[in-house]
Motif scaffolding. Structure first.
Motif, PDB file in Angstrom:
ATOM      1  N   ARG A 588       0.826  -1.200   0.000  1.00 37.07           N
ATOM      2  CA  ARG A 588       0.000   0.000   0.000  1.00 37.07           C
ATOM      3  C   ARG A 588       0.865   1.256   0.000  1.00 37.07           C
ATOM      4  O   ARG A 588       2.065   1.209   0.305  1.00 37.07           O
ATOM      5  N   GLY A 589       0.237   2.379  -0.354  1.00 37.26           N
ATOM      6  CA  GLY A 589       0.942   3.657  -0.400  1.00 37.26           C
ATOM      7  C   GLY A 589       0.235   4.682   0.458  1.00 37.26           C
ATOM      8  O   GLY A 589      -0.629   4.365   1.278  1.00 37.26           O
ATOM      9  N   GLY A 590       0.591   5.960   0.262  1.00 37.12           N
ATOM     10  CA  GLY A 590      -0.066   7.043   0.983  1.00 37.12           C
ATOM     11  C   GLY A 590       0.577   7.360   2.309  1.00 37.12           C
ATOM     12  O   GLY A 590       1.795   7.221   2.490  1.00 37.12           O
ATOM     13  N   PHE A 591      -0.255   7.784   3.269  1.00 37.67           N
ATOM     14  CA  PHE A 591       0.219   8.256   4.569  1.00 37.67           C
ATOM     15  C   PHE A 591      -0.078   7.219   5.647  1.00 37.67           C
ATOM     16  O   PHE A 591      -1.124   6.569   5.641  1.00 37.67           O
ATOM     17  N   LEU A 592       0.854   7.074   6.568  1.00 37.11           N
ATOM     18  CA  LEU A 592       0.671   6.250   7.762  1.00 37.11           C
ATOM     19  C   LEU A 592       0.609   7.173   8.970  1.00 37.11           C
ATOM     20  O   LEU A 592       1.438   8.089   9.113  1.00 37.11           O
ATOM     21  N   MET A 593      -0.366   6.936   9.852  1.00 36.93           N
ATOM     22  CA  MET A 593      -0.496   7.725  11.078  1.00 36.93           C
ATOM     23  C   MET A 593      -0.595   6.797  12.275  1.00 36.93           C
ATOM     24  O   MET A 593      -1.249   5.761  12.211  1.00 36.93           O
ATOM     25  N   THR A 594       0.040   7.193  13.352  1.00 33.67           N
ATOM     26  CA  THR A 594      -0.225   6.551  14.633  1.00 33.67           C
ATOM     27  C   THR A 594      -1.420   7.269  15.262  1.00 33.67           C
ATOM     28  O   THR A 594      -1.749   8.408  14.881  1.00 33.67           O
ATOM     29  N   PRO A 595      -2.111   6.652  16.207  1.00 38.39           N
ATOM     30  CA  PRO A 595      -3.307   7.302  16.785  1.00 38.39           C
ATOM     31  C   PRO A 595      -3.046   8.688  17.337  1.00 38.39           C
ATOM     32  O   PRO A 595      -3.917   9.561  17.271  1.00 38.39           O
ATOM     33  N   GLY A 596      -1.849   8.924  17.873  1.00 35.82           N
ATOM     34  CA  GLY A 596      -1.549  10.244  18.427  1.00 35.82           C
ATOM     35  C   GLY A 596      -1.475  11.325  17.369  1.00 35.82           C
ATOM     36  O   GLY A 596      -1.591  12.514  17.693  1.00 35.82           O
ATOM     37  N   ALA A 597      -1.259  10.962  16.106  1.00 35.32           N
ATOM     38  CA  ALA A 597      -1.175  11.949  15.024  1.00 35.32           C
ATOM     39  C   ALA A 597      -2.507  12.141  14.305  1.00 35.32           C
ATOM     40  O   ALA A 597      -2.594  12.980  13.400  1.00 35.32           O
ATOM     41  N   LEU A 598      -3.532  11.416  14.711  1.00 36.23           N
ATOM     42  CA  LEU A 598      -4.816  11.459  14.009  1.00 36.23           C
ATOM     43  C   LEU A 598      -5.718  12.504  14.635  1.00 36.23           C
ATOM     44  O   LEU A 598      -6.078  12.413  15.810  1.00 36.23           O
ATOM     45  N   PRO A 599      -6.089  13.548  13.856  1.00 37.79           N
ATOM     46  CA  PRO A 599      -7.002  14.565  14.394  1.00 37.79           C
ATOM     47  C   PRO A 599      -8.357  13.937  14.742  1.00 37.79           C
ATOM     48  O   PRO A 599      -8.784  12.961  14.139  1.00 37.79           O
ATOM     49  N   GLU A 600      -9.045  14.521  15.711  1.00 34.73           N
ATOM     50  CA  GLU A 600     -10.317  13.948  16.186  1.00 34.73           C
ATOM     51  C   GLU A 600     -11.368  13.924  15.091  1.00 34.73           C
ATOM     52  O   GLU A 600     -12.120  12.960  14.967  1.00 34.73           O
ATOM     53  N   HIS A 601     -11.419  14.995  14.287  1.00 31.91           N
ATOM     54  CA  HIS A 601     -12.455  15.031  13.249  1.00 31.91           C
ATOM     55  C   HIS A 601     -12.186  13.984  12.169  1.00 31.91           C
ATOM     56  O   HIS A 601     -13.104  13.511  11.503  1.00 31.91           O
ATOM     57  N   LEU A 602     -10.922  13.588  12.012  1.00 32.48           N
ATOM     58  CA  LEU A 602     -10.580  12.553  11.030  1.00 32.48           C
ATOM     59  C   LEU A 602     -10.890  11.164  11.583  1.00 32.48           C
ATOM     60  O   LEU A 602     -11.278  10.257  10.829  1.00 32.48           O
ATOM     61  N   ALA A 603     -10.751  10.995  12.902  1.00 32.54           N
ATOM     62  CA  ALA A 603     -10.991   9.687  13.520  1.00 32.54           C
ATOM     63  C   ALA A 603     -12.433   9.235  13.336  1.00 32.54           C
ATOM     64  O   ALA A 603     -12.708   8.032  13.280  1.00 32.54           O
TER      65      ALA A 603
END
Length: 779
Positions: A588-603
């Protein structure tokens, strides 16, 4: 010779069959039973096209998938419906949540009212399953009160497991596929299905291969009791009938058995039709109403069976001289000639040869040449087997008493022995050819899913907005789950997804803890709050291009229509990571985020995908997982992984072959048993005489076994040769490399031999009863 004379002679034979004493009607009944089994299967075959069409029509009538981005507005005639299919112990359960939006909402077929809140309507088979012991896990998964049944018009089979339950809040879940808004069920504009020449060829060969043994059995059944009948016909010559008239009277006797067999066959078919409504074979069930034979095909069977009885009898008597003082059958007959028997398979190969190498590239296969070629090859077995049996048994010699009795009997009546195993030989040859063909083209209809079953065996797709941590804990605590790899996923674009053309650049977004992200990427280091962009992706290559600090990206709505746009701005300091093959087999490609980097509105907008490692030693582990998924959200989709996926049409054809093969094997066994009992009945006096002279019953039983084993061994040998030849030709026709699946050849051969062995063992009790000295008594 006038038709009137023919009719009079045939009618006299019919009277002899039923008014000629015990001998006549016993033979007529045995013939009728043998013919009846064949007629029943022929009628079933004529009903199969109607059954398949009815199943397809029922499926089309209840279709509720729109696969459309055009969502109709809410009205008083709209219905919200969600697919909540599930599986319970390898049994598929069709489930739907329904929420009517007005009084004129369309009712699903087979349903008279919508279920109220907390209720469900179920199929009769699902009601039985839910009430059965051991179904506690399924009852837990479907926490609804049963308020009624789904009618026959809403089910494709009598054993289908299906339910409709009341849903709520489905409007926000519309995605055009699993959840949709409908104004009517069914397909308004069905598109014609593209025909596949190889599948068409498979279909033709399957039909011919399944029906050919039936025709062979019917032809053999009308010749039951031939030797005793011929001796009775000598009396007719004594009172003045000529040889032709005698043969016509004999044909009339066979006609009587065939007509009675038609009646019995209709009865057997009606019984089987009702039984079919209560059984399931390899996941396929039907309603009795489906099994209505085509009137034209049923009329063809009604005409063909009696006609075949007359023609077969006349053909069989062509080499028998019936004189007033007896039947000249005991004299040494002329040896069977081989040359004309070889013409049949050679002609069959000649008809199939023009299509060798055609494959899919040159249009459809010629159906008439295929049917004719396959028929001639299989009929060639029935012509070659009598010659083979006669040639081999003529060279057999010394051995034990049982062996000598068997060999001598075979030498005197090799034709009768060959007739008994003709059907099984044809069935085995056809099965071997079909197994070779299916094995050869299997890889054309089977795809490697690419999924790594060593890392996960189930996948659970969660709806948008399901809380991440709580959901992972629930699955981690589920019985049978070893490991949970939780990834929340979405798609990011450089422009709004609601515009007409959508974004120009798009890439994936994957969210998970460090352990989960290491399943999809090689990370330089990882801590909660880190953010990465992937390099070396297989398909999504726009991630590095979109990785510009301050760039505003739009999250795909995934079917949500709440009017909001979820966006994310690329921050500075995004690290780089190398993509690796993930559990699904992709890079897969794109962006990887850990939960701490995920904005609330995106979650709240990303979808959860859980990859589960399952402990197969735990009973019902998959069902425990499905129950957890249903408790998290009714629209959660758990799926079991497999290494390969098979084309649905190909798989259904293969299933149809196996179901048909089971039916043919049952017919083979029943017909062989009737044939064996008839032969024992004809030899009753001979067996009694041998016992009276002191022959041991064990010796006679072994002789009967040898009399069956020798012809069936030769028949299976010939069937293997013809089957492999036919399979090779069919593979060349589909432009597939020729390969012999010796395991399948051995399996088919053993199956044919096992049927004969079982029939022989079942005939031993009647044999022991016949071996009594009082069998010599006569009146």
């Amino acid at each position: 010779m006038s038709l009137r004379q023919w009719g009079r002679d045939l009618a006299m034979g019919v009277r002899f069959a039923f008014a000629g004493g015990r001998e006549g009607w016993v033979r007529a009944v045995l013939t009728a039973v043998g013919v009846g089994f064949g007629v029943a299967l022929l009628l079933l075959s004529t009903a199969l096209p109607n059954a398949l069409a009815a199943r397809h029509d029922r499926e089309e009538a209840r279709l509720d998938y729109t696969y459309s981005s055009d969502i109709p507005p809410r009205a008083d005639d709209t219905l919200l419906i969600s697919d909540v299919d599930t599986t319970f112990r390898d049994k598929d359960v069709r489930g739907r949540l329904v929420e009517p939006e007005g009084p004129r909402a369309p009712l699903p077929p087979g349903v008279s009212r919508f279920p109220a809140a907390g209720e469900m309507l179920v199929s009769p088979a699902l009601r039985q399953l839910l009430a059965a012991d051991g179904s506690a896990l399924l009852r837990e998964r479907l926490p609804y009160r049963i308020a009624g049944n789904i009618g026959e018009s809403g089910l494709i089979g009598s054993r289908e497991l299906a339910y409709y339950a009341a849903g709520s809040g489905l409007a926000s879940r519309i995605d055009g596929s699993r959840t949709a808004r409908l104004t009517a069920f069914g397909t308004p504009n069905p598109s014609p299905e593209q025909s596949d020449p190889v599948l068409v060829l498979l279909n033709i060969v399957v039909i011919v291969a399944l029906l050919m043994p039936v025709a062979v059995f019917i032809a053999a059944a009308v010749r039951f009791g031939g030797e005793r009948r011929d001796r009775r016909l000598a009396a007719l010559r004594l009172v003045g009938s000529d040889s032709r008239m005698t043969r016509r009277i004999a044909a009339g006797e066979a006609l009587a058995g065939a007509l009675l067999g038609l009646a019995l066959g209709a009865v057997f078919f009606l019984i089987g039709r009702q039984v079919a409504g209560s059984v399931e074979v390899m996941g396929v069930s039907v309603w009795p109403s489906y099994l209505d034979p085509s009137p034209a095909l049923a009329a063809l069977v009604a005409l063909a069976v009696p006609s075949a009885a007359v023609l077969v009898t006349l053909f069989a008597l062509r080499g028998v001289v019936i004189e007033p003082l007896g039947v000249v059958r005991a004299a040494k007959p002329a040896r069977r000639r081989l040359w004309w028997r070889l013409l049949l398979p050679v002609a069959g190969l000649a008809m199939l040869y023009p299509m060798v190498g055609q494959g899919r590239g040159d249009g459809e296969f010629n159906k008439y040449l295929v049917v004719g070629g396959v028929l001639l090859l299989l009929v060639g077995i029935t012509a070659l087997l009598p010659w083979l049996v006669e040639t081999v048994v003529g060279r057999l010699g010394a051995g034990g008493v049982a062996w000598q009795l068997a060999v001598r009997r075979l030498q005197l009546s090799s034709g009768a022995a060959a007739r008994m195993v003709n059907g099984i030989a044809v069935a085995v040859a056809a099965a071997i050819a079909l197994q070779m063909l299916f094995a050869g083209v299997d890889d054309q209809y089977t795809e490697d899913t690419g999924k790594d079953l060593s890392r996960a065996q189930m996948q659970v797709a969660l709806p948008d907005g399901v809380p991440m941590d709580a959901t992972v804990r629930k699955f981690t605590d589920t019985k049978g789950v070893r490991k949970v790899t939780a990834l929340w996923e979405g798609y990011l674009g450089d422009a709004s997804w609601k515009t007409e053309n959508g974004p120009d650049l798009a890439t994936e977004l994957t969210v998970g803890d460090c352990a989960a992200l290491r399943e999809v990427a090689r990370l330089p280091s990882c801590a909660n709050g880190d953010l990465f962009v992937l390099e070396g992706a297989e398909y999504s290559l726009d991630g590095p291009v979109l990785n510009r600090p301050g760039k505003r990206l739009y999250l795909e709505s995934s079917g949500r229509d709440d009017g909001t746009e979820v966006t994310w701005t690329v921050p500075a300091g995004v690290g780089a990571a190398r993509s690796v093959v993930d559990p699904t087999g992709n890079r897969r490609g794109g962006f990887l985020m850990t939960p701490g980097a995920l904005p609330e509105h995106l979650a709240k907008a990303v979808r959860g995908e859980l990859y589960l490692s399952v402990d197969a030693s735990v009973p019902d582990a998959s069902d425990h997982i499905r129950n957890t998924a249903a408790a998290v959200d009714p629209l959660t989709v758990p799926t079991s992984w497999s290494a390969t996926s098979v084309s649905e049409r190909y798989d259904s054809l293969r299933t149809g072959l196996l179901v048909g093969a089971v039916c043919v094997l049952v017919l083979i066994g029943a017909s062989l048993l009737v044939s064996q009992l008839e032969q024992l009945r004809e030899r009753r006096r001979l067996l009694s005489a041998l016992v009276a002279f002191g022959t041991r019953r064990r010796t006679l039983s072994l002789s009967v076994l040898w009399q069956t084993a020798v012809p069936i061994g030769l028949g299976l040998l010939l069937a293997s040769v013809v089957g492999i030849t036919l399979g090779a030709v069919l593979l060349r026709m589909t432009d597939t490399p020729v390969g012999v699946d010796w395991g399948s050849v051995l399996a088919m051969t053993v199956a044919g031999g096992a049927v004969v062995l079982v029939v022989t063992l079942l005939s031993l009790p009647p044999l022991l009863r016949l071996m009594r000295p009082d069998g010599l008594r006569t009146e």
